[in-house]
Design a protein around this motif. Sequence first.
Motif, PDB file in Angstrom:
ATOM      1  N   THR A  47      -7.027  -4.123 -19.747  1.00  0.00           N
ATOM      2  CA  THR A  47      -7.914  -4.046 -20.800  1.00  0.00           C
ATOM      3  C   THR A  47      -8.471  -2.777 -20.674  1.00  0.00           C
ATOM      4  O   THR A  47      -8.690  -1.959 -21.821  1.00  0.00           O
ATOM      5  N   PHE A  48      -9.017  -2.392 -19.783  1.00  0.00           N
ATOM      6  CA  PHE A  48     -10.142  -1.190 -19.405  1.00  0.00           C
ATOM      7  C   PHE A  48      -8.982   0.252 -19.718  1.00  0.00           C
ATOM      8  O   PHE A  48      -9.336   0.925 -20.289  1.00  0.00           O
ATOM      9  N   SER A  49      -7.838   0.183 -18.983  1.00  0.00           N
ATOM     10  CA  SER A  49      -7.083   1.323 -19.094  1.00  0.00           C
ATOM     11  C   SER A  49      -6.563   1.659 -20.509  1.00  0.00           C
ATOM     12  O   SER A  49      -6.348   2.919 -20.905  1.00  0.00           O
ATOM     13  N   GLU A  50      -6.222   0.472 -21.383  1.00  0.00           N
ATOM     14  CA  GLU A  50      -5.906   0.860 -22.679  1.00  0.00           C
ATOM     15  C   GLU A  50      -6.713   1.750 -23.456  1.00  0.00           C
ATOM     16  O   GLU A  50      -6.216   2.053 -24.602  1.00  0.00           O
ATOM     17  N   ASN A  51      -8.040   1.482 -22.999  1.00  0.00           N
ATOM     18  CA  ASN A  51      -8.950   2.053 -24.102  1.00  0.00           C
ATOM     19  C   ASN A  51      -9.243   3.651 -23.480  1.00  0.00           C
ATOM     20  O   ASN A  51     -10.250   4.131 -24.120  1.00  0.00           O
ATOM     21  N   LEU A  52      -8.746   3.973 -22.306  1.00  0.00           N
ATOM     22  CA  LEU A  52      -8.898   5.385 -22.021  1.00  0.00           C
ATOM     23  C   LEU A  52      -8.094   6.393 -22.982  1.00  0.00           C
ATOM     24  O   LEU A  52      -6.894   6.242 -23.482  1.00  0.00           O
ATOM     25  N   GLU A  53      -8.539   7.576 -23.045  1.00  0.00           N
ATOM     26  CA  GLU A  53      -8.069   8.605 -24.004  1.00  0.00           C
ATOM     27  C   GLU A  53      -6.829   9.328 -23.124  1.00  0.00           C
ATOM     28  O   GLU A  53      -6.085  10.181 -23.699  1.00  0.00           O
ATOM     29  N   SER A  54      -6.894   9.373 -22.005  1.00  0.00           N
ATOM     30  CA  SER A  54      -5.912   9.980 -21.085  1.00  0.00           C
ATOM     31  C   SER A  54      -5.515   9.262 -19.684  1.00  0.00           C
ATOM     32  O   SER A  54      -6.141   8.112 -19.504  1.00  0.00           O
ATOM     33  N   GLU A  55      -4.119   9.594 -19.119  1.00  0.00           N
ATOM     34  CA  GLU A  55      -3.798   9.032 -17.918  1.00  0.00           C
ATOM     35  C   GLU A  55      -4.797   9.267 -17.024  1.00  0.00           C
ATOM     36  O   GLU A  55      -4.975  10.432 -16.662  1.00  0.00           O
ATOM     37  N   PRO A  56      -5.144   8.350 -15.865  1.00  0.00           N
ATOM     38  CA  PRO A  56      -5.794   8.687 -14.705  1.00  0.00           C
ATOM     39  C   PRO A  56      -4.853   9.382 -13.690  1.00  0.00           C
ATOM     40  O   PRO A  56      -3.475   9.005 -13.817  1.00  0.00           O
ATOM     41  N   ASP A  57      -5.312  10.065 -12.702  1.00  0.00           N
ATOM     42  CA  ASP A  57      -4.464  10.474 -11.759  1.00  0.00           C
ATOM     43  C   ASP A  57      -4.567   9.543 -10.594  1.00  0.00           C
ATOM     44  O   ASP A  57      -3.445   9.658  -9.760  1.00  0.00           O
ATOM     45  N   ALA A  58      -5.154   8.814 -10.376  1.00  0.00           N
ATOM     46  CA  ALA A  58      -5.218   7.761  -9.507  1.00  0.00           C
ATOM     47  C   ALA A  58      -6.369   6.609  -9.772  1.00  0.00           C
ATOM     48  O   ALA A  58      -7.129   6.566 -10.571  1.00  0.00           O
ATOM     49  N   ALA A  59      -6.268   5.530  -8.744  1.00  0.00           N
ATOM     50  CA  ALA A  59      -7.099   4.306  -9.110  1.00  0.00           C
ATOM     51  C   ALA A  59      -7.574   3.870  -7.461  1.00  0.00           C
ATOM     52  O   ALA A  59      -6.714   3.915  -6.607  1.00  0.00           O
ATOM     53  N   CYS A  60      -8.718   3.157  -7.380  1.00  0.00           N
ATOM     54  CA  CYS A  60      -9.050   2.725  -6.246  1.00  0.00           C
ATOM     55  C   CYS A  60     -10.200   1.492  -6.552  1.00  0.00           C
ATOM     56  O   CYS A  60     -11.180   1.655  -7.397  1.00  0.00           O
ATOM     57  N   PHE A  61      -9.900   0.501  -6.151  1.00  0.00           N
ATOM     58  CA  PHE A  61     -10.715  -0.830  -6.361  1.00  0.00           C
ATOM     59  C   PHE A  61     -11.320  -1.171  -4.939  1.00  0.00           C
ATOM     60  O   PHE A  61     -10.743  -1.746  -4.076  1.00  0.00           O
ATOM     61  N   GLY A  62     -12.589  -1.730  -5.047  1.00  0.00           N
ATOM     62  CA  GLY A  62     -13.526  -2.370  -4.143  1.00  0.00           C
ATOM     63  C   GLY A  62     -13.376  -3.826  -4.416  1.00  0.00           C
ATOM     64  O   GLY A  62     -13.860  -4.384  -5.247  1.00  0.00           O
ATOM     65  N   LEU A  63     -12.762  -4.589  -3.485  1.00  0.00           N
ATOM     66  CA  LEU A  63     -12.645  -5.966  -3.544  1.00  0.00           C
ATOM     67  C   LEU A  63     -13.513  -6.802  -2.551  1.00  0.00           C
ATOM     68  O   LEU A  63     -13.380  -6.266  -1.370  1.00  0.00           O
ATOM     69  N   PRO A  64     -14.015  -7.922  -3.034  1.00  0.00           N
ATOM     70  CA  PRO A  64     -14.746  -8.851  -1.960  1.00  0.00           C
ATOM     71  C   PRO A  64     -13.922  -9.799  -1.319  1.00  0.00           C
ATOM     72  O   PRO A  64     -13.942 -10.882  -1.435  1.00  0.00           O
ATOM     73  N   CYS A  65     -13.276  -9.296  -0.381  1.00  0.00           N
ATOM     74  CA  CYS A  65     -12.311  -9.940   0.410  1.00  0.00           C
ATOM     75  C   CYS A  65     -11.809  -9.090   1.639  1.00  0.00           C
ATOM     76  O   CYS A  65     -11.533  -7.909   1.450  1.00  0.00           O
ATOM     77  N   PRO A  66     -11.146  -9.506   2.595  1.00  0.00           N
ATOM     78  CA  PRO A  66     -10.434  -8.779   3.699  1.00  0.00           C
ATOM     79  C   PRO A  66      -8.838  -8.567   2.976  1.00  0.00           C
ATOM     80  O   PRO A  66      -8.366  -9.388   2.285  1.00  0.00           O
ATOM     81  N   ILE A  67      -8.492  -7.145   3.326  1.00  0.00           N
ATOM     82  CA  ILE A  67      -7.403  -6.860   2.573  1.00  0.00           C
ATOM     83  C   ILE A  67      -6.323  -6.556   3.760  1.00  0.00           C
ATOM     84  O   ILE A  67      -6.703  -5.867   4.700  1.00  0.00           O
ATOM     85  N   THR A  68      -5.103  -7.100   3.610  1.00  0.00           N
ATOM     86  CA  THR A  68      -3.998  -6.875   4.975  1.00  0.00           C
ATOM     87  C   THR A  68      -2.828  -6.650   4.089  1.00  0.00           C
ATOM     88  O   THR A  68      -2.398  -7.390   3.003  1.00  0.00           O
ATOM     89  N   GLY A  69      -2.221  -5.349   4.362  1.00  0.00           N
ATOM     90  CA  GLY A  69      -0.905  -4.956   3.822  1.00  0.00           C
ATOM     91  C   GLY A  69      -0.933  -4.731   2.100  1.00  0.00           C
ATOM     92  O   GLY A  69      -0.055  -5.128   1.354  1.00  0.00           O
ATOM     93  N   GLY A  70      -2.047  -4.305   1.671  1.00  0.00           N
ATOM     94  CA  GLY A  70      -2.157  -4.241   0.237  1.00  0.00           C
ATOM     95  C   GLY A  70      -2.208  -5.277  -0.395  1.00  0.00           C
ATOM     96  O   GLY A  70      -2.270  -5.448  -1.912  1.00  0.00           O
ATOM     97  N   VAL A  71      -2.574  -6.664  -0.078  1.00  0.00           N
ATOM     98  CA  VAL A  71      -2.823  -7.834  -0.581  1.00  0.00           C
ATOM     99  C   VAL A  71      -4.087  -8.542  -0.159  1.00  0.00           C
ATOM    100  O   VAL A  71      -4.598  -8.566   0.963  1.00  0.00           O
ATOM    101  N   CYS A  72      -4.869  -9.273  -1.046  1.00  0.00           N
ATOM    102  CA  CYS A  72      -5.955 -10.079  -0.564  1.00  0.00           C
ATOM    103  C   CYS A  72      -6.122 -11.132  -1.480  1.00  0.00           C
ATOM    104  O   CYS A  72      -5.454 -11.439  -2.794  1.00  0.00           O
ATOM    105  N   ASN A  73      -6.701 -12.262  -0.957  1.00  0.00           N
ATOM    106  CA  ASN A  73      -6.953 -13.626  -1.731  1.00  0.00           C
ATOM    107  C   ASN A  73      -8.818 -13.333  -1.891  1.00  0.00           C
ATOM    108  O   ASN A  73      -9.471 -13.569  -0.869  1.00  0.00           O
TER     109      ASN A  73
END
Length: 325
Positions: A47-73
């Motif tokens: 939803t957020f990216s569809e409203n952007l006027e241009s393509e981003p170069d990268a993305a990074c998300f801070g998540l409220p959980c431990p992350i292992t191997g690029g996956v988290c619950n």
Amino acid sequence: MDIITGDIGGTNARLALCRIGANDIEIVTQTTYPSGEYASLEKIVKTFSENLESEPDAACFGLPCPITGGVCNTTNLPWKISQKRLQNTLGGTETHLINDLEALAWGIGGLSQSDFLTLQEGNGDGAGNAMVIAAGTGLGQAGLYWDGDVHLPFATEGGHCDFAPADELQIELLRFAQRKHQHVSWERLVSGPGLATIYDFMLEYRDVPAPDWFEELKEGDDVAEIVSTKAIQEVDDLYTEAVGLFIRLLGTEAGNQALKMKATGGVFIGGGIAPKMLDWIQMPFFMEAFLSKGRMRPLLEQMPVHVITTNNTALLGAAIYQQSI
């Protein structure tokens, strides 16, 4: 360089487009989404990216959980988050996941002095390890290792360590919370839902009937905000007692973490709750609880203690992290 960043919480998911310039990072646009109304983070990101006027170069998300191997619950949401799926959602844009408190820690270096309320100056020069603790829907904690030149953030799950009562009232609080939860961590009490638990406990402990609004609560109601607002308005002593106990517990656990990190480089209080309770945090009992560590009090007195008053820190931190790799 344009980077989509996310500060994902149990209550709200905040997304931004950050533009990294030669000397600064600008938040071009940001949107807040109620986390509980979405089945997945991918839907929010789409939803957020569809409203952007241009393509981003990268993305990074801070998540409220431990992350292992690029996956988290996520701890306080029914989501399973995958770096690969998010990257596919963004059409293959380079995507990274980090812990939300790690993102907050990265963001501290991008703030100015006006973004802090100082509770204790300390006597350090910024050298030495630092730490951040943040109460919101949960209780996050992160460290910043001092390598001799710069601070390097790292994630922890310290908020889920066992709660330790310090007096008779807190022992009774522990017993009350044990009836609700199999394991009583610091997060169960030092968080938005934790303040609701403390207020519920005080009703029982003082043998006071629950007010009508408490009996009529609906799912999603912000009990912590209601209790803290009524306490600030001095509606009655019970609200004041509940918030006062909450602030003491936040100070106690901040002091615990400060000792574990030996945070002579700084103690930073973040999260969604602290900026709403600045009057309470500036009262003596927060710092007294922080310092009340027996023979280690002199060490704690050396540590600068600051409250982060801006809510964009983790969004900036995700961009700073992405820039650093």
